[in-house]
Design a protein around this motif. Structure first.
Motif, short mmCIF file in Angstrom:
data_model
loop_
_atom_site.label_atom_id
_atom_site.label_comp_id
_atom_site.label_asym_id
_atom_site.label_seq_id
_atom_site.Cartn_x
_atom_site.Cartn_y
_atom_site.Cartn_z
N HIS A 12 -2.85 1.83 5.78
CA HIS A 12 -2.75 1.15 4.49
C HIS A 12 -1.28 1.10 4.10
CE1 HIS A 12 -3.46 -0.09 0.37
NE2 HIS A 12 -2.72 0.92 -0.03
N PHE A 74 -4.23 7.89 1.51
CA PHE A 74 -4.41 6.50 1.11
C PHE A 74 -4.95 5.66 2.26
CE2 PHE A 74 -2.21 7.76 -2.67
CZ PHE A 74 -2.66 6.88 -3.65
N ASP A 75 -4.58 6.00 3.51
CA ASP A 75 -5.19 5.33 4.66
C ASP A 75 -6.71 5.57 4.64
OD1 ASP A 75 -2.64 4.67 5.47
OD2 ASP A 75 -2.55 6.17 7.08
N ASP A 78 -8.84 3.75 1.86
CA ASP A 78 -9.15 2.33 2.04
C ASP A 78 -10.37 2.10 2.93
OD1 ASP A 78 -8.38 -0.24 1.19
OD2 ASP A 78 -7.43 -0.66 3.11
N THR A 82 -12.89 -1.33 3.44
CA THR A 82 -12.52 -2.27 4.50
C THR A 82 -13.22 -2.03 5.83
OG1 THR A 82 -10.62 -0.91 5.17
CG2 THR A 82 -10.23 -2.61 3.49
N LYS A 190 -10.80 0.82 -5.79
CA LYS A 190 -9.99 -0.37 -5.55
C LYS A 190 -10.23 -1.39 -6.65
CE LYS A 190 -8.82 -1.92 -1.48
NZ LYS A 190 -8.72 -2.59 -0.15
N TRP A 192 -9.63 -5.24 -7.69
CA TRP A 192 -9.40 -6.53 -7.07
C TRP A 192 -8.84 -7.50 -8.11
CZ3 TRP A 192 -10.82 -6.91 -1.85
CH2 TRP A 192 -11.57 -5.83 -1.36
N GLN A 222 0.46 5.75 -7.32
CA GLN A 222 0.54 4.65 -6.37
C GLN A 222 1.39 3.53 -6.98
OE1 GLN A 222 -1.24 1.48 -7.04
NE2 GLN A 222 -1.29 2.45 -9.06
N GLU A 280 -4.32 -6.07 -4.21
CA GLU A 280 -5.40 -5.13 -4.44
C GLU A 280 -4.78 -3.76 -4.77
OE1 GLU A 280 -7.48 -5.26 -0.78
OE2 GLU A 280 -8.00 -7.38 -0.97
N LEU A 282 -5.21 0.09 -4.84
CA LEU A 282 -5.97 1.22 -4.30
C LEU A 282 -5.53 2.50 -5.01
CD1 LEU A 282 -7.98 2.18 -2.07
CD2 LEU A 282 -5.95 2.57 -0.62
#
Length: 359
Positions: A12, A74-75, A78, A82, A190, A192, A222, A280, A282
């Motif tokens: 991410h 954070f990876d 997500d 996803t 998340k 949008w 973030q 987006e 996150l």
């Protein structure tokens, strides 16, 4: 000794911070690493006390995770959005209004924001449930370790410092917090982007001004600016991103447990500035609650509270437990038709307590 192999997840890539000239909130910064010793906690207690009495929001740094570990979280955060097919997501959600729980998925367009406009927020929350989507299974040890880090290395020192600030024994608030599936929630969320029509109808507000349900909220900073805090002078100001820092605020339950000595802070989420508008957003949270059977009444033995005076939101006899308050708010938020008091505040009553939403 062979190196430990961590499961692969797509990277991410964090967007750049805004270059817009925004009015930033001047929030204090607390170095939580000093809280590891009694001497350090004695030094930090006045800082924490003054920050939470004045602002109700602050940054924490030196919390024990490196920037690389932060990036890895954070990876992972997500992945629920996803890497999980839509049909599989449906297996891991509950009826929020019926259950009074945010466990698993909350889908977009569930909460009413203004008129016919609903939210564009999706989230996945741990750990009330035992089963999780396939893509998350190999990541659960890391997520459990992350939750434990938030609880033991961040939350507990904060609770100790807040107790010291009221001249209470250090373990006063720690004792009403457990480390279990109803006292701490890791949430990946998340936001949008919305249409211009939706932004116009809601005056660019994504989540109305509110206070949090629990005791302490831990937000991992973030780079997309959207969070605003109501400053002591009554103005909305933006919360600036600080690399590898945590944004901390007081919730309703801590306000009730302290008889208003520490007041829950009003904050909201609005459309990001122009240079981040179509991204987006996150976010990673650790929301904390007292134990479900904790009655939300003040610790009136505090000498400072006795001097200051107790400000109750409900009389002790009718005060809800943490579990009752948590479920009541969750079942109500975004579903109940609010009563408009004026052009800025809407109200509802939950468990006999007046709850305000700031538009």
């Amino acid at each position: 000794m062979p190196a430990v192999t961590i499961p692969y997840v797509p990277r991410h890539v964090a967007p750049p911070t805004t270059t817009e000239d925004l009015e930033w909130a001047d929030l204090p910064i607390v170095d939580i690493s000093k809280a590891r010793t009694p001497e350090g906690r004695a030094e930090l207690a006045p800082q924490m006390h003054d920050a939470m009495r004045t602002h109700g929001f602050l940054y924490i740094v030196n919390h024990g995770l490196t920037q690389a570990q932060n990036d890895r979280i954070f990876d992972i955060a997500d992945v629920p959005f996803t890497q999980v097919p839509e049909e599989e997501k449906l297996k891991y959600t509950s009826s929020i209004k019926d259950s009074g729980s945010y466990r698993g998925y909350k889908f977009r367009q569930l909460w009413a924001i203004e008129g016919q406009v609903h939210d564009q927020i999706e989230h996945y929350q741990f750990f009330e449930q035992e089963k999780h989507p396939d893509a998350l299974q190999p990541l659960l040890p890391e997520i459990h370790a992350f939750a434990a880090h938030n609880h033991y290395n961040v939350l507990i020192p904060i609770l100790q410092l807040l107790a010291r600030g009221m001249d209470l024994p250090e373990d006063t608030f720690v004792n009403v917090h457990g480390y279990d599936s109803t006292s701490g929630y890791t949430r990946f969320m998340k936001y949008w982007p919305r249409t211009e029509e939706e932004e116009s109808k809601t005056k660019s507000v994504w989540l109305k001004g509110h206070t949090d349900i629990g005791t302490i909220t831990i937000l991992w900073s973030q780079p997309i600016s959207a969070l605003q805090v109501m400053s002591p002078d009554g103005k909305w100001r933006w919360v600036r991103h600080v690399d590898n820092a945590l944004v901390i605020n007081i919730g309703d339950s801590m306000e009730m447990l302290t008889g208003g000595y520490y007041k829950a802070t009003i904050h909201r989420v609005i459309q990001p500035p122009a240079d981040q508008r179509n991204l987006e957003r996150l976010t990673v949270f650790y929301f904390t609650m007292a134990k479900d059977d904790t009655k939300l009444v003040p610790f009136t033995e505090s000498p400072k509270l006795q001097k200051e005076g107790v400000k109750r939101r409900i009389d002790d006899e009718h005060a809800p437990t943490m579990g009752e308050w948590r479920k009541g708010i969750i079942r109500s938020y975004g579903f109940t038709k609010l009563q408009r008091r004026d052009d800025k505040i809407e109200e509802e009553v939950v468990n006999g307590i007046l709850v305000k939403h700031y538009n």
